[in-house]
Design an enzyme around this catalytic site. Structure first.
Site, short mmCIF file in Angstrom:
data_model
loop_
_atom_site.label_atom_id
_atom_site.label_comp_id
_atom_site.label_asym_id
_atom_site.label_seq_id
_atom_site.Cartn_x
_atom_site.Cartn_y
_atom_site.Cartn_z
N ASP A 129 2.86 -15.28 -6.60
CA ASP A 129 1.74 -14.92 -7.16
C ASP A 129 1.78 -15.76 -8.49
O ASP A 129 2.88 -15.97 -9.84
CB ASP A 129 0.96 -13.45 -7.56
CG ASP A 129 1.04 -12.76 -6.34
OD1 ASP A 129 0.35 -13.29 -5.28
OD2 ASP A 129 1.48 -11.45 -5.98
N ASP A 158 -1.59 -17.68 -3.02
CA ASP A 158 -1.50 -16.42 -3.70
C ASP A 158 -2.62 -16.06 -4.45
O ASP A 158 -4.07 -16.13 -4.43
CB ASP A 158 -0.79 -15.64 -2.66
CG ASP A 158 -0.19 -14.84 -2.22
OD1 ASP A 158 -0.89 -14.22 -2.31
OD2 ASP A 158 0.71 -14.17 -1.89
N ASP A 162 -1.73 -9.96 -9.22
CA ASP A 162 -1.58 -8.75 -8.82
C ASP A 162 -0.86 -7.96 -8.80
O ASP A 162 0.63 -8.44 -9.18
CB ASP A 162 -1.25 -9.59 -6.94
CG ASP A 162 -1.76 -10.24 -6.23
OD1 ASP A 162 -2.92 -10.84 -6.57
OD2 ASP A 162 -1.79 -10.23 -5.06
N ARG A 214 -11.53 -10.33 -4.31
CA ARG A 214 -10.50 -9.54 -5.06
C ARG A 214 -11.34 -9.49 -6.65
O ARG A 214 -10.15 -10.13 -7.75
CB ARG A 214 -9.56 -9.70 -4.87
CG ARG A 214 -8.98 -9.43 -3.22
CD ARG A 214 -7.32 -9.84 -2.82
NE ARG A 214 -6.92 -10.32 -1.79
CZ ARG A 214 -6.42 -10.02 -0.48
NH1 ARG A 214 -5.04 -11.37 -1.51
NH2 ARG A 214 -5.91 -10.18 0.40
#
Ligand code: NAG
Ligand code: NAG
Length: 315
Positions: A129, A158, A162, A214
């Site tokens: 990430d 990705d 996160d 997201r």
């Protein structure tokens, strides 16, 4: 005559410079002052420790390693295809104009970390990430600029940001997340409730735009999401798997599902401007954050957030 005019001009300049500046003052020793990062002893990162400035990937990697108190400043552009792991008690700060291209930052199994004013782009999924916080506690992320592009399939990159594996005491402020497929996953997976239920995250005054999904996707824990601006994302806030979110005074344009639930997520939503769309998440129990804070009315959020989010501090 000339003398009088220049005196008037000088006075005018002084009046202008005495007006409050739009550029926030910041120092390398700043500590977290908002949200979950202020609890449990607070988040001071490397405040007060020795300061190193790095310009290469090798120097960055060694400067941020280890748990001793330290401030690491990035200068210029550092390019690579990897993620760099940051130790505890560290403040990692981007100088104006600095950039990490293809180089992600990973906060794993540590505590007391500040990541500020970093610009990170185009970190390949094979590396990780752009910015990941895992199994860590007391982390303040502020004024970061995270992006890639949407010119490849959704798994070419990705996540941008996160926060997984039971992270607690996380505050994300004044940051810009944009032009990417999968922006921010909070909570690792549907089967990871035992580890992820303690998650606590505050997200305030961030600017999210041109994202596919997201924004964020939030599983299990508690999330306080206020004063954010969301423009032209395909998705909204997805509260999932029993997550309890407090969603206050945010602004959306260009999505038809700004706040929704899957698999039994909940939200208490007040003062939001959903841009003509609706919140469909069931009402939860998280009605009051466990710290004091000031929130702007939704009508004032765009003007305050859009121009100041991202790498806008000068170090
Ligand atoms: C890091 O900071 C914590 C307190 O936040 C302290 O307990 C720990 O000893 C520090 N680690 C090192 C190696 O200095
Ligand atoms: C949104 O992403 C697309 C695809 O990468 C890009 O071409 C476009 O310039 C972006 N739009 C904005 C407003 O940044």
């Amino acid at each position: 005559m000339k003398w009088t005019l220049s005196l008037i001009a000088l006075t005018a300049i002084q009046v202008i410079s005495a007006a409050p500046s739009l550029v926030k003052r910041a120092t390398v020793n700043d500590v977290a002052t908002l949200g979950y990062a202020t609890l449990n002893g607070g988040t001071s990162g490397g405040s007060g420790g020795p300061t190193t400035t790095v310009t290469t990937l090798a120097a960055l990697t060694s400067a941020v390693a280890g748990d001793a108190k330290k401030v690491v400043l990035i200068s210029g552009t550092i390019t690579g295809n990897t993620v760099v792991k940051v130790g505890s008690n560290t403040s990692l700060i981007g100088k104006s104009g600095s950039s990490l291209v293809g180089v992600g930052i990973r906060v794993l199994d540590v505590s007391n970390v500040i990541v500020r004013n970093l610009k990170i782009s185009k970190v390949l999924a094979a590396a990780g990430d752009a910015l990941a916080v895992q199994s860590s506690h007391q982390v303040w992320i502020d004024h970061v600029d995270l992006s890639s592009d949407r010119d490849h399939d959704k798994d070419f990159y990705d996540g941008l940001l996160d926060l997984t594996h039971g992270v607690t005491g996380i505050t994300v402020t004044n940051s810009k997340l944009y032009t990417h497929w999968k922006a921010s996953l909070i909570g690792h997976s549907d089967s990871n409730g035992a580890e992820d239920t303690p998650i606590t995250v505050t997200m305030a005054s961030n600017y999210w735009f041109n994202l596919s999904s997201r924004t964020p996707s939030f599983r299990f824990g508690h999330g306080h999401i206020f004063n954010n601006v969301f423009d032209n994302n395909d998705d909204g806030i997805n509260t999932r798997d029993g997550a309890q979110l407090l969603v206050e005074n945010n602004v959306w344009t260009g999505t038809d599902k700004p706040l929704y639930s899957t698999d039994g997520g909940f939200a208490v939503a007040t003062g939001n401007d959903f841009g003509g769309a609706s919140n469909t998440a069931p009402v939860g129990t998280f009605t009051s954050a466990p710290y004091s804070y000031t929130k702007l009315a939704a009508s004032a959020v765009r003007a305050a957030v859009v121009s100041t989010a991202g790498q806008t501090l000068s170090f």
